[in-house]
Design an enzyme around this catalytic site. Structure first.
Site, short mmCIF file in Angstrom:
data_model
loop_
_atom_site.label_atom_id
_atom_site.label_comp_id
_atom_site.label_asym_id
_atom_site.label_seq_id
_atom_site.Cartn_x
_atom_site.Cartn_y
_atom_site.Cartn_z
N ASP A 75 0.89 -1.17 0.00
CA ASP A 75 0.00 0.00 0.00
C ASP A 75 0.92 1.22 0.00
O ASP A 75 1.62 1.48 0.99
CB ASP A 75 -0.87 -0.05 1.26
CG ASP A 75 -1.74 1.20 1.42
OD1 ASP A 75 -1.48 2.21 0.75
OD2 ASP A 75 -2.67 1.14 2.24
N VAL A 76 0.94 1.95 -1.12
CA VAL A 76 1.94 3.02 -1.25
C VAL A 76 1.71 4.16 -0.27
O VAL A 76 2.59 5.00 -0.08
CB VAL A 76 2.01 3.58 -2.70
CG1 VAL A 76 2.48 2.52 -3.67
CG2 VAL A 76 0.67 4.19 -3.12
N ASN A 102 2.28 5.24 -10.25
CA ASN A 102 0.97 5.23 -10.92
C ASN A 102 -0.19 5.00 -9.97
O ASN A 102 -1.30 5.47 -10.23
CB ASN A 102 0.98 4.14 -12.00
CG ASN A 102 -0.41 3.81 -12.49
OD1 ASN A 102 -1.01 4.57 -13.24
ND2 ASN A 102 -0.96 2.68 -12.03
N TYR A 175 -9.58 14.33 -5.05
CA TYR A 175 -8.79 13.81 -6.19
C TYR A 175 -8.06 14.96 -6.91
O TYR A 175 -6.85 14.87 -7.18
CB TYR A 175 -9.73 13.08 -7.15
CG TYR A 175 -9.04 12.39 -8.30
CD1 TYR A 175 -8.51 11.11 -8.15
CD2 TYR A 175 -8.91 13.02 -9.54
CE1 TYR A 175 -7.88 10.48 -9.21
CE2 TYR A 175 -8.28 12.39 -10.60
CZ TYR A 175 -7.77 11.12 -10.43
OH TYR A 175 -7.13 10.50 -11.47
N LYS A 179 -3.95 15.62 -7.32
CA LYS A 179 -3.24 15.70 -8.60
C LYS A 179 -2.60 17.07 -8.78
O LYS A 179 -1.51 17.18 -9.36
CB LYS A 179 -4.19 15.37 -9.75
CG LYS A 179 -4.74 13.94 -9.72
CD LYS A 179 -3.62 12.89 -9.76
CE LYS A 179 -4.16 11.47 -9.90
NZ LYS A 179 -3.11 10.45 -9.96
#
Ligand code: BGC
Length: 277
Positions: A75-76, A102, A175, A179
């Site tokens: 889990d990054v 990614n 989100y 980003k």
């Protein structure tokens, strides 16, 4: 539904002898990137968070291409997991030349209903996850030192961002914030390490046919609505991204750092202005 003929075609093995880690590589864009890097000659660590079976299948496909490949769970968003992931990359491939950060997810809600948990989870995976992976990659590249026979660069990083690093997105505030953060994180890391020969770039996908946005394309009505946002009048395929990433991490792009390569069929071109204004 229209789709382009985008099957992965034979490519020159421009990444032969290089070792890549792709996070979130069990499906969608990550899977296509892992396979394309393999087709271009790279050995690949296929990271996944929960889908062990599909990740193993990607690793098997890569081995069938003659590459070394291993699927590794992490889990990054968790620092201990990321440290173990890079340890596994070193153990299995002997080092690392390429990171493709990614892994990402969406947890959508109207802003006034968004819970702190929804905000935090998206920031943890999409932004903190990329921070942790980029930091470990930079440490690993510097530990290894330049190997000109492999690549002109000390190391290459590609952050998978989104058109929503610049397009505001109602109902997806967590989100879009993640980003937007990726954009300046990427540029700042690129600025800090350009002198050492580490290249750091992003790709910004528009609407790509993957599970994350299935509801935007899997009925004719939804697909027709989606096309009004895309001047090229087709949805993107994961391979559209994979080809862009393969180029960015190759020596062909040796003078490219700190930039976002937008792969969106024109979604960021204010499609509402196609006629009028
Ligand atoms: C999102 C998709 C969306 C696309 C274009 C991506 O970053 O993950 O759900 O379709 O941006 O809006």
């Amino acid at each position: 539904m229209q789709s382009a003929d985008l099957a992965v075609r034979p490519v020159a093995p421009v990444l032969l002898g290089q070792r890549a880690l792709v996070t979130g590589a069990s499906s969608g864009i990550g899977r296509a990137i892992a396979l394309a890097l393999g087709a271009a000659g790279a050995d690949v660590v296929v990271n996944y968070a929960s889908q062990a079976g599909p990740a193993e299948a990607v690793a098997t496909e890569l081995r069938d291409l003659g590459r070394q490949a291993v699927a590794v769970r992490a889990d990054v968003g968790r620092e201990a997991d990321v440290l173990a992931l890079f340890e596994a990359a070193r153990a299995h491939l002997g080092g690392l030349d390429i990171l493709v950060a990614n892994a990402g997810l969406q947890q959508d809600a109207p802003f006034h209903e968004m819970s702190l948990a929804q905000w935090q989870r998206v920031i943890d995976v999409n932004l903190t996850g990329q921070f942790l992976c980029c930091r470990e990659a930079v440490r690993e590249f510097r530990r290894r030192g330049l190997e000109p026979a492999r690549s002109r660069a000390l190391g290459k990083i590609v952050c998978v961002s989104s058109v929503h690093e610049v397009i505001p997105w109602a109902g997806h505030v967590n989100y879009a914030a993640s980003k937007g953060g990726v954009m300046l994180m990427m540029k700042s890391i690129a600025q800090e390490y350009a002198r050492e020969g580490i290249r750091v770039n992003s790709v910004a996908p528009g609407a790509i046919r993957t599970p994350i946005n299935r509801e935007a394309w899997d009925t004719p009505e939804a697909y027709a609505r989606l096309l009004t946002l895309i001047p090229a009048r087709r949805i993107g395929e994961p391979e559209d991204l994979a080809r862009a990433v393969t180029w960015l991490v190759s020596d062909e792009a040796d003078y490219v750092t700190g930039t976002t390569l937008v792969v969106d069929g024109g979604m960021t071109l204010y499609p509402g202005f196609e006629a009028g204004g």
